[in-house]
Write a protein that holds these residues in place. Structure first.
Motif, PDB file in Angstrom:
ATOM      1  N   ALA A  85       0.673  -1.104  -0.071  1.00 35.42           N
ATOM      2  CA  ALA A  85      -0.269   0.461   0.115  1.00 35.42           C
ATOM      3  C   ALA A  85       0.831   1.617  -0.070  1.00 35.42           C
ATOM      4  N   GLY A 103      -8.679   6.243  -1.304  1.00 28.28           N
ATOM      5  CA  GLY A 103      -9.054   4.920  -1.522  1.00 28.28           C
ATOM      6  C   GLY A 103      -8.384   4.410  -0.876  1.00 28.28           C
ATOM      7  N   LEU A 104      -7.077   4.233  -1.486  1.00 23.20           N
ATOM      8  CA  LEU A 104      -5.998   3.184  -1.556  1.00 23.20           C
ATOM      9  C   LEU A 104      -5.477   2.973   0.048  1.00 23.20           C
ATOM     10  N   ILE A 106      -8.334   3.769   2.316  1.00 23.48           N
ATOM     11  CA  ILE A 106      -9.370   2.357   2.493  1.00 23.48           C
ATOM     12  C   ILE A 106      -9.762   1.658   2.559  1.00 23.48           C
ATOM     13  N   ALA A 107      -8.895   1.564   1.403  1.00 25.56           N
ATOM     14  CA  ALA A 107      -8.511  -0.375   1.151  1.00 25.56           C
ATOM     15  C   ALA A 107      -8.019  -0.660   1.970  1.00 25.56           C
ATOM     16  N   ALA A 108      -6.443  -0.421   1.508  1.00 27.81           N
ATOM     17  CA  ALA A 108      -5.579  -1.006   2.686  1.00 27.81           C
ATOM     18  C   ALA A 108      -5.657  -1.279   4.001  1.00 27.81           C
ATOM     19  N   PHE A 110      -9.284  -1.755   5.581  1.00 27.13           N
ATOM     20  CA  PHE A 110     -10.307  -2.288   5.091  1.00 27.13           C
ATOM     21  C   PHE A 110      -9.702  -3.558   4.768  1.00 27.13           C
ATOM     22  N   GLY A 111      -8.492  -4.061   4.092  1.00 27.75           N
ATOM     23  CA  GLY A 111      -7.938  -5.559   3.593  1.00 27.75           C
ATOM     24  C   GLY A 111      -6.896  -5.971   5.355  1.00 27.75           C
ATOM     25  N   ILE A 149      -4.646  -8.911  -2.392  1.00 24.50           N
ATOM     26  CA  ILE A 149      -4.070  -7.929  -2.554  1.00 24.50           C
ATOM     27  C   ILE A 149      -3.158  -7.286  -2.711  1.00 24.50           C
ATOM     28  N   SER A 152      -3.192  -7.286  -6.988  1.00 24.95           N
ATOM     29  CA  SER A 152      -3.438  -6.013  -7.467  1.00 24.95           C
ATOM     30  C   SER A 152      -2.655  -4.810  -7.134  1.00 24.95           C
TER      31      SER A 152
END
Length: 401
Positions: A85, A103-104, A106-108, A110-111, A149, A152
């Motif tokens: 990330a 967005g990254l 938040i995604a990190a 969440f992951g 993860i 991506s």
């Protein structure tokens, strides 16, 4: 064969870990000064940390200290997510995509939360592993999420690095982005290997994975160290230029002192305590030598230049060295019998080049040739032969007639 491949892969992985930690230490001052480099530094530091946690001796030590193989592997995997990330965050920052960065983040988060939840809710387990037979620990879903993860992040990072690497006009930046992209591609292949291994469980795949991880670390380390190494190379080059020009410069400015910006100092003091960067010091030496040569040229009679050219031609000096040697001959005689105080008084004044090209690099290379020739026996012989002739006085006498 597979055992040897795995062995060499682990050796390369160990070398890459050392290279990554070296790069982390090398880039730490720059990261502290520059906010935009901190994400990259964090990404590499966490990647080095995650790879270090995978080294068997370190792993055994942590298992002994912490007492939980599950916790150690969870920390390693979460650190890998942070690394991916952070690296992608740096790439998005440099390519000016602020919304994607949010967005990254938040995604990190969440992951990582999902991985932690899957691990806590899994049946009792020890190490996070995919055995040759049976269900993976802690679960197949956990491994699919972790691999997803990583893949991506690596694919996105590769695409951005290669895209902007082709567009960049800066050669160093282009090199670094391409190397970093290929290193990230190796990491992507590493996780792709795990994705393929998950259903087929072929041991040949696992044997090749350390090699991919080692290449990933090594290429990324080289990419990140390249600007610092190139800068160091330039400093060493500038220092070498100063060292080679200093004797010629010192003799010229002793005769023509008004061309210097500051009072001449010893070579050791110039190098150890320069007035500015070594690049600036080298630039000043080149300019001051050129100015001194122009001053001396104004009092150099044409017959001296002709004699120097004949002397060099008779010695069969290589064509690419001839101009520098001729200039060295003229300067050595001029330094021995200064013309600085003699006004330009002859229409038959010598005209010779004081530059080896249109740019600073070419001029520096030419003056280094002059400095080398200046101390050569050939030039010393010419100066000795002209020693009985007071050249400046002769030049003025001709004008007076």
């Amino acid at each position: 064969m597979l055992a040897e491949l795995n062995h060499y892969g682990q050796l390369l992985e160990n070398v890459s870990i050392a290279a990554l930690w070296f790069t982390v230490l090398l880039r730490a001052p720059a990261a502290a000064r520059s906010p935009w480099q901190r994400s990259l530094w964090l990404g590499i530091a966490t990647a080095a940390g995650a790879m270090t946690l995978n080294v068997p001796p370190v792993l055994r030590l942590l298992h002994h200290v912490i007492g939980s193989a599950d916790l150690v592997d969870l920390i390693r995997n979460l650190t890998g997510v942070v690394s991916a990330a952070a690296v992608l965050d740096f790439v998005l920052f440099t390519t000016d995509h602020p919304r994607l960065r949010i967005g990254l983040h938040i995604a990190a988060l969440f992951g990582m939360a999902a991985l932690l939840t899957l691990d806590l809710n899994a049946p009792p387990h020890a190490e996070h592993t995919i055995p040759k037979v049976g269900a993976p620990d802690p679960s197949t879903t956990y491994w699919l999420l972790l691999i997803g993860i990583q893949l991506s992040a690596n694919i996105a990072c590769c695409l951005v690095c290669w895209r902007y690497g082709r567009r960049s006009a800066n050669r160093t930046l282009r090199l670094c982005l391409n190397l970093f992209g290929w290193g990230t591609a190796c990491a992507g292949l590493y996780w792709l290997g795990y994705l393929v291994y998950l259903p087929v469980r072929n041991p040949d795949i696992v044997a090749a994975l350390p090699l991919l991880m080692g290449l990933h670390g090594l290429l990324r380390a080289v990419a990140l160290a390249a600007p610092g190494l190139i800068s160091l190379r330039r400093k060493v080059h500038d220092l070498a230029t100063v060292r080679r020009l200093w004797p010629l410069w010192y003799e010229l400015v002793t005769v023509v002192p008004h061309v210097t910006l500051r009072i001449p100092r010893s070579r050791i003091r110039e190098v150890l305590r320069p007035d500015g960067s070594w690049n600036l010091l080298a630039y000043r030496k080149i300019i001051e030598i050129r100015d001194a040569v122009l001053v001396l040229r104004d009092g150099t009679p044409l017959e001296l230049l002709d004699a120097a050219e004949q002397h060099v031609a008779a010695a069969a000096v290589a064509p690419d060295q001839a101009d520098a040697t001729v200039l060295a001959c003229v300067l050595r005689v001029g330094v021995a019998a200064p013309t600085a105080d003699c006004a330009p008084c002859s229409t038959q004044k010598a005209e010779f080049s004081v530059s080896g090209g249109a740019d600073l690099e070419a001029e520096a290379a030419f003056l280094i040739q002059v400095a080398k020739a200046y101390r050569s026996p050939l030039v010393a012989e010419f100066s000795h032969r002209r020693g009985d002739e007071p050249v400046p006085a002769a030049g003025c006498a001709v004008a007076a007639d």
